[in-house]
Design a protein around this motif. Structure first.
Motif, short mmCIF file in Angstrom:
data_model
loop_
_atom_site.label_atom_id
_atom_site.label_comp_id
_atom_site.label_asym_id
_atom_site.label_seq_id
_atom_site.Cartn_x
_atom_site.Cartn_y
_atom_site.Cartn_z
N SER A 63 3.85 5.53 -5.74
CA SER A 63 3.91 5.46 -7.21
C SER A 63 2.85 6.32 -7.88
CB SER A 63 3.75 4.00 -7.67
OG SER A 63 2.46 3.50 -7.34
N GLN A 64 1.78 6.64 -7.17
CA GLN A 64 0.67 7.38 -7.76
C GLN A 64 0.80 8.89 -7.57
OE1 GLN A 64 -2.71 5.64 -5.78
NE2 GLN A 64 -2.77 3.83 -7.12
N LYS A 65 1.78 9.32 -6.78
CA LYS A 65 1.90 10.73 -6.46
C LYS A 65 2.99 11.42 -7.28
CE LYS A 65 -1.31 10.42 -3.41
NZ LYS A 65 -2.64 11.00 -3.65
N GLU A 66 2.87 12.73 -7.36
CA GLU A 66 3.87 13.56 -8.05
C GLU A 66 5.14 13.62 -7.22
OE1 GLU A 66 4.06 17.97 -10.18
OE2 GLU A 66 2.62 17.55 -8.58
N LYS A 67 6.28 13.48 -7.90
CA LYS A 67 7.56 13.42 -7.19
C LYS A 67 8.51 14.47 -7.74
CE LYS A 67 7.04 8.40 -6.91
NZ LYS A 67 5.91 8.41 -7.85
N SER A 71 0.83 -1.21 0.00
CA SER A 71 0.00 0.00 0.00
C SER A 71 0.86 1.26 0.00
CB SER A 71 -0.93 0.00 1.22
OG SER A 71 -0.20 0.08 2.42
N ARG A 111 2.30 1.59 -3.52
CA ARG A 111 1.27 2.02 -4.44
C ARG A 111 0.98 3.51 -4.26
NH1 ARG A 111 -1.98 -1.53 -3.27
NH2 ARG A 111 -3.31 -0.43 -1.76
N LEU A 112 0.93 3.96 -3.01
CA LEU A 112 0.69 5.38 -2.73
C LEU A 112 1.80 6.24 -3.32
CD1 LEU A 112 -0.88 7.63 -1.21
CD2 LEU A 112 0.59 7.14 0.76
N THR A 130 -1.81 14.44 -1.13
CA THR A 130 -3.06 15.20 -1.12
C THR A 130 -3.97 14.73 0.02
OG1 THR A 130 -3.99 13.64 -2.73
CG2 THR A 130 -3.01 15.67 -3.59
N GLU A 131 -3.66 13.56 0.58
CA GLU A 131 -4.44 13.03 1.70
C GLU A 131 -4.02 13.69 3.01
OE1 GLU A 131 -4.05 10.00 -1.53
OE2 GLU A 131 -2.68 11.29 -0.39
#
Length: 266
Positions: free
Chosen positions: A117-121, A111, A114-115, A133-134
């Motif tokens: 990998s989905q966010k802007e870096k 998890s 996955r978190l 954003t969470e």
């Protein structure tokens, strides 16, 4: 089967001894880096030392035996009822619970990946800054530092990044993974849970101690600690800013350095 139980008992006992020594002798000292290696080497020693056995060969003179004394012409048949194998039941229970807990750790790890990998870096120095954003507390995971910049002021962000960069640079996530693995293997030992908390707490002390050296205002850093407390959501497998008790961290930040002679406790 008996050897397995004996090994687990020895390893579990050693874990308890290492934790008790840390709790009563070392936890209040400011030798945080030394404490880090003590705790990690304590885990490794606990599982490796029981594998080493001391053997001694004793030669015994053979005793003569008169086999003619035994009457073998009328063999006696004895019927024995096989007892219930409790050791097998306990072993199966241990394996099932261990596998369940290991799968839980793998799911938590997946998890996090996955978190991330989905966010802007954004590539920064030796780490990658991940914009969340969470409503999650800031955390680091190896070379990744994740934070929601909308939740904090510029000064608070500076303090947070100073703290998390220490975690990232010194690979504190590896300690967390090792501690979680040992919690899986020794889930039946309550001292292992406290051992893990001691590891995590000490890592926070290390990060606070080194971050404060680059912080212009020590008071603002402590205020940032309190500010992050309002974000209670976090990921257990990571180094997160609000992992340990804030009161203890602030107290330790204002504690004088331990005297050199206190290192004799090791």
């Amino acid at each position: 089967m008996e050897n397995f139980f004996l090994y687990v008992a020895k390893a579990s006992g050693l874990l308890t001894v290492f934790f008790m020594a840390y709790y009563f002798l070392l936890q209040k000292e400011t030798f945080f880096n030394a404490n880090r290696w003590y705790l990690i080497l304590g885990l490794l020693t606990s599982v490796l030392l029981p594998l080493y056995t001391f053997t001694k060969i004793i030669y015994v003179d053979p005793q003569p035996q008169n086999y003619l004394e035994y009457d073998t012409s009328h063999p006696i048949s004895v019927q024995e009822s096989s007892p219930f194998d409790w050791s097998l039941v306990i072993t199966c229970l241990y394996i099932v619970i261990t596998i369940f807990l290991f799968i839980k750790v793998v799911i938590n790890l997946a998890s996090v990946m996955r978190l991330l990998s989905q966010k802007e870096k954004f590539k920064r120095e030796t780490y990658s800054l991940v914009n969340l954003t969470e409503n999650l507390a800031p955390f680091s995971f190896f070379n990744y530092i994740a934070v929601n910049p909308d939740l904090y002021t510029d000064e608070e962000l500076e303090s947070i990044l100073l703290h998390e960069k220490v975690h990232s640079r010194e690979k504190h996530s590896a300690d967390i993974l090792v501690a979680n693995l040992f919690c899986v293997l020794f889930w039946f030992n309550p001292f292992m849970c406290w051992y893990k908390k001691a590891i995590v707490q000490n890592l926070e002390y290390i990060a606070d101690q080194k971050a404060i050296q680059y912080c212009e205002n020590k008071t603002n850093y402590q205020k940032a600690l309190l500010r992050v407390v309002t974000n209670q959501n976090y990921l257990s497998i990571t180094n997160h800013f609000n992992q340990s008790l804030i009161k203890k961290r602030i107290v330790m930040l204002n504690t004088n350095q331990s005297k050199k002679q206190n290192s004799l406790k090791y």
